[in-house]
Design an enzyme around this catalytic site. Structure first.
Site, PDB file in Angstrom:
ATOM      1  CB  CYS A   4      -0.958   0.005   1.188  1.00 17.34           C
ATOM      2  SG  CYS A   4      -0.131   0.068   2.774  1.00 17.34           S
ATOM      3  CB  CYS A  60      -3.477  -0.354   9.029  1.00 15.59           C
ATOM      4  SG  CYS A  60      -4.368  -0.519   7.469  1.00 15.59           S
ATOM      5  CB  CYS A  77      -4.729   4.198   5.085  1.00 17.27           C
ATOM      6  SG  CYS A  77      -4.526   2.968   6.370  1.00 17.27           S
ATOM      7  CG  ASP A 125      -0.199   3.401   3.813  1.00 10.38           C
ATOM      8  OD1 ASP A 125      -0.061   4.105   2.806  1.00 10.38           O
ATOM      9  OD2 ASP A 125      -1.294   3.046   4.263  1.00 10.38           O
TER      10      ASP A 125
HETATM   11 FE1  FES Z   1      -1.656   0.354   4.242  1.00 11.20          FE
HETATM   12 FE2  FES Z   1      -3.442   1.105   5.942  1.00 11.20          FE
HETATM   13  S1  FES Z   1      -3.739   0.699   3.841  1.00 11.20           S
HETATM   14  S2  FES Z   1      -1.335   0.873   6.278  1.00 11.20           S
END
Ligand code: FES
Length: 145
Positions: free
Chosen positions: A33, A103, A59, A35
């Site tokens: 993702c 996450c 996110c 992140d």
């Molecule tokens: Fe990747 Fe939340 S979508 S940390």
């Protein structure tokens, strides 16, 4: 879809920021993702986490789990902080949707990475602490989204 607690921690994140000359800093990411989460720990001579801050580029659930994770480790000993698992963070947030579980894993790994950094700087061994993963999918089977 999200609990009130998740929304609260997302809208009013606790402990956001950085700590200068932190005792330990840990950064982890999720290549899928994109992140990234960074945790800063200020640990005193008795091994108590006096302060903790986070910076998350990610996110809403990642922000909420970072915020809750920092609240859960603040004031704890290093050993107690190790027991703050992603499960504990999710429970404290009254749950996360299944696609957002990763996450919370980011929060657990970022804390572990910061503890690892602290242990390395101090030249100590924290029992039960494993070397940090820089990507939470290391050693994990591919996950479907
Ligand atoms: Fe990747 Fe939340 S979508 S940390």
């Amino acid at each position: 879809m999200y609990s009130e607690k998740v929304m609260d921690h997302f809208s009013n994140p606790r402990n956001m920021g950085e700590i200068e000359n932190a005792s330990g800093v840990g950064t982890v990411g999720n290549a899928k993702c994109g992140d990234i989460m960074r945790i800063f720990l200020d640990i005193d001579d008795d091994g108590i986490i006096r302060d903790v801050k986070f910076k998350t580029f990610g996110c809403g659930a990642a922000v909420a789990t970072s915020s809750m994770a920092t609240e859960l480790v603040k004031g704890k000993t290093v050993q107690e902080a190790l027991n703050v698992t992603n499960q504990a963070v999710m429970e404290a947030l009254d749950g996360l949707p299944p696609v957002k579980v990763h996450c919370s894993l980011l929060a657990e790994e970022a804390i572990h990475a910061a503890l690892w950094d602290y242990a390395e700087k101090k030249g100590i061994v924290i029992e039960g602490l494993k070397p940090p993963k820089h990507d939470i999918h290391e050693e994990e089977p591919a996950e479907e989204y």
